[in-house]
Design an enzyme around this catalytic site. Structure first.
Site, short mmCIF file in Angstrom:
data_model
loop_
_atom_site.label_atom_id
_atom_site.label_comp_id
_atom_site.label_asym_id
_atom_site.label_seq_id
_atom_site.Cartn_x
_atom_site.Cartn_y
_atom_site.Cartn_z
N SER A 105 0.86 -1.19 0.00
CA SER A 105 0.00 0.00 0.00
C SER A 105 0.89 1.24 0.00
O SER A 105 1.67 1.45 0.93
CB SER A 105 -0.88 0.01 1.24
OG SER A 105 -1.36 1.33 1.44
N HIS A 154 -1.11 -1.28 -4.44
CA HIS A 154 -2.38 -0.98 -3.75
C HIS A 154 -2.49 0.51 -3.48
O HIS A 154 -1.62 1.11 -2.84
CB HIS A 154 -2.42 -1.78 -2.44
CG HIS A 154 -3.71 -1.69 -1.69
ND1 HIS A 154 -4.79 -2.49 -1.96
CD2 HIS A 154 -4.09 -0.88 -0.67
CE1 HIS A 154 -5.78 -2.19 -1.13
NE2 HIS A 154 -5.38 -1.20 -0.34
N ASP A 183 -4.85 3.53 -1.96
CA ASP A 183 -5.95 3.82 -1.03
C ASP A 183 -6.54 5.19 -1.33
O ASP A 183 -5.89 6.21 -1.13
CB ASP A 183 -5.44 3.77 0.41
CG ASP A 183 -5.11 2.35 0.83
OD1 ASP A 183 -6.01 1.50 0.78
OD2 ASP A 183 -3.93 2.08 1.17
N MET A 206 -9.31 7.83 -0.24
CA MET A 206 -10.19 8.20 0.89
C MET A 206 -10.75 9.59 0.65
O MET A 206 -10.03 10.48 0.19
CB MET A 206 -9.39 8.19 2.19
CG MET A 206 -8.64 6.89 2.45
SD MET A 206 -7.79 6.94 4.02
CE MET A 206 -6.77 5.46 3.88
N HIS A 234 -8.33 0.81 -4.00
CA HIS A 234 -9.23 0.55 -2.87
C HIS A 234 -9.97 1.84 -2.54
O HIS A 234 -9.39 2.77 -1.99
CB HIS A 234 -8.36 0.07 -1.68
CG HIS A 234 -9.11 -0.13 -0.40
ND1 HIS A 234 -8.47 -0.36 0.81
CD2 HIS A 234 -10.44 -0.13 -0.12
CE1 HIS A 234 -9.38 -0.48 1.76
NE2 HIS A 234 -10.57 -0.35 1.24
N MET A 251 -12.36 4.08 -0.45
CA MET A 251 -12.98 4.25 0.87
C MET A 251 -13.73 5.58 0.80
O MET A 251 -13.25 6.62 1.28
CB MET A 251 -11.91 4.27 1.96
CG MET A 251 -11.35 2.89 2.26
SD MET A 251 -9.72 2.96 3.03
CE MET A 251 -8.71 2.99 1.56
N MET A 263 -10.99 -6.29 5.45
CA MET A 263 -10.20 -5.33 6.24
C MET A 263 -9.81 -5.99 7.56
O MET A 263 -10.64 -6.54 8.27
CB MET A 263 -11.00 -4.07 6.54
CG MET A 263 -11.31 -3.19 5.35
SD MET A 263 -9.88 -2.76 4.33
CE MET A 263 -8.87 -1.84 5.49
N ASP A 278 -6.20 -6.68 4.21
CA ASP A 278 -5.60 -5.33 4.24
C ASP A 278 -5.62 -4.77 5.66
O ASP A 278 -6.70 -4.57 6.22
CB ASP A 278 -6.40 -4.43 3.28
CG ASP A 278 -5.86 -3.02 3.16
OD1 ASP A 278 -4.82 -2.70 3.76
OD2 ASP A 278 -6.52 -2.23 2.45
C1 DX5 Z 1 -6.18 1.39 5.54
C2 DX5 Z 1 -5.71 1.07 4.16
C3 DX5 Z 1 -4.54 0.17 4.09
C4 DX5 Z 1 -3.30 0.68 4.77
C5 DX5 Z 1 -2.57 -0.52 5.27
O1 DX5 Z 1 -7.38 2.07 5.44
O2 DX5 Z 1 -6.75 0.44 3.42
O3 DX5 Z 1 -4.26 -0.23 2.74
O4 DX5 Z 1 -2.46 1.42 3.95
O5 DX5 Z 1 -1.49 -0.08 6.01
P1 DX5 Z 1 -0.76 -1.03 7.05
O6 DX5 Z 1 -0.22 -2.21 6.29
O7 DX5 Z 1 0.30 -0.14 7.61
O8 DX5 Z 1 -1.79 -1.44 8.06
ZN ZN Z 2 -6.26 -0.45 1.43
#
Ligand code: DX5
Ligand code: ZN
Length: 213
Positions: free
Chosen positions: A6, A31, A33, A35, A64, A66, A135, A173
Site C-alpha cells: 500500500s 495498492h 488507497d 479516501m 481501494h 474508501m 479489512m 488489508d
Molecule cells: C487502511 C488502508 C490500508 C493501509 C494498510 O485504510 O486500506 O491499505 O495502507 O497499512 P498497514 O499495512 O500499515 O496497516
Molecule cells: Zn487499502
C-alpha cells in the site's frame, strides 16, 4: 501469496521513486488507497496523483475506494485502467449493479468488508466477483494493529468461495506483517496488502519476499 504494497506508507515527496522501488522489488500489485474524508476520517489522493502512480508502476494497480458515492469514483478512476477496483459493501445500496458496471469498464470488481461485516454479506455476489477484500483494521489509516478475527472470517469466506466461485481471490488489508502472514495463508488468503511493514522495513525487497509464503 501475492503481495500488494500500500503506497499510503510511501514517501509522497518521492512517490514515483517509491512506486518503482516496490515494483522492482517484485510486488504483484500496487495498492492505492483512495479516501474522501466522509466514509473514513482521512483524505488521500485523486486521479491526478494516481495517474502519476500508474505512470511509474510496472505492476497493475489495485485501487481501494474508501468513499461515499462509489459510482462517481469508479467513473473518475476507470480511465487509469487499474486491474482491480474495490468498494465497501457498507457504503453501497446496489453492489450487484456496481460490480456489473466495473466489469463492463474492463476492470476486475472487488468488494471490501469492514472488520464487523459478516462474510455472508457477499455470499450472493461471489459469482460476479474476482476478489473479496477483508479489512483487518478499520479503514482510514496505515500503521494500525491487525484484528485477528479476520482469520476466522477468511476461513468462512473460503468455504463459500469454494462452493460458489473457486476463482475468486481473498485479499486482506491492514496490519499485515511477517508474523501474521502464515495464519493468513493457512486461512486461504491469496493477496496480502501491506503498507507500513513494507515501507518501514530497512530492505523493501526482503520485506516483500517475507510475505510471499
Ligand atoms: C487502511 C488502508 C490500508 C493501509 C494498510 O485504510 O486500506 O491499505 O495502507 O497499512 P498497514 O499495512 O500499515 O496497516
Ligand atoms: Zn487499502
Amino acid at each position: 501469496m501475492l503481495v500488494a504494497p500500500s503506497i499510503l506508507s510511501a514517501d509522497f515527496g518521492h512517490l514515483a521513486r517509491d512506486v518503482k522501488a516496490i515494483c522492482d522489488a517484485g510486488c504483484d500489485l500496487v495498492h492505492v488507497d483512495v479516501m474522501d474524508g466522509h466514509f473514513v476520517p482521512n483524505l488521500t489522493i485523486g486521479p491526478v496523483v494516481v495517474e502519476a502512480v500508474a505512470k511509474a508502476a510496472t505492476k497493475p494497480l489495485d485501487i481501494h475506494l474508501m468513499v461515499e458515492n462509489n459510482t462517481f469514483f469508479v467513473d473518475l478512476f476507470a480511465p487509469i485502467n487499474p486491474e482491480f477496483i474495490s468498494f465497501h459493501i457498507e457504503e453501497e445500496k446496489h453492489p450487484h449493479r456496481l460490480i456489473q458496471k466495473i466489469r463492463a469498464l474492463g476492470i476486475r470488481p472487488v468488494v471490501v468488508l469492514n472488520p464487523h461485516t459478516r462474510p455472508e454479506s457477499v455470499e450472493f455476489l461471489l459469482e460476479e466477483l474476482d476478489m473479496v477484500l477483508l479489512m483487518s483494521v478499520n479503514p482510514g489509516f496505515g500503521g494500525q494493529t491487525f484484528i485477528p478475527s479476520v482469520i476466522e472470517k477468511a476461513k468462512r469466506l473460503k468455504e463459500m468461495i469454494q462452493k460458489r466461485n473457486p476463482k475468486c481471490l481473498i485479499e486482506v488489508d491492514g496490519g499485515v506483517n511477517d508474523q501474521n502472514i502464515h495464519a493468513l495463508k493457512a486461512a486461504g488468503v491469496d493477496v496480502a496488502v501491506a503498507g507500513s511493514y513494507v515501507f518501514k522495513h530497512a530492505d523493501i525487497k526482503a520485506a516483500i519476499e517475507s510475505l510471499k509464503v
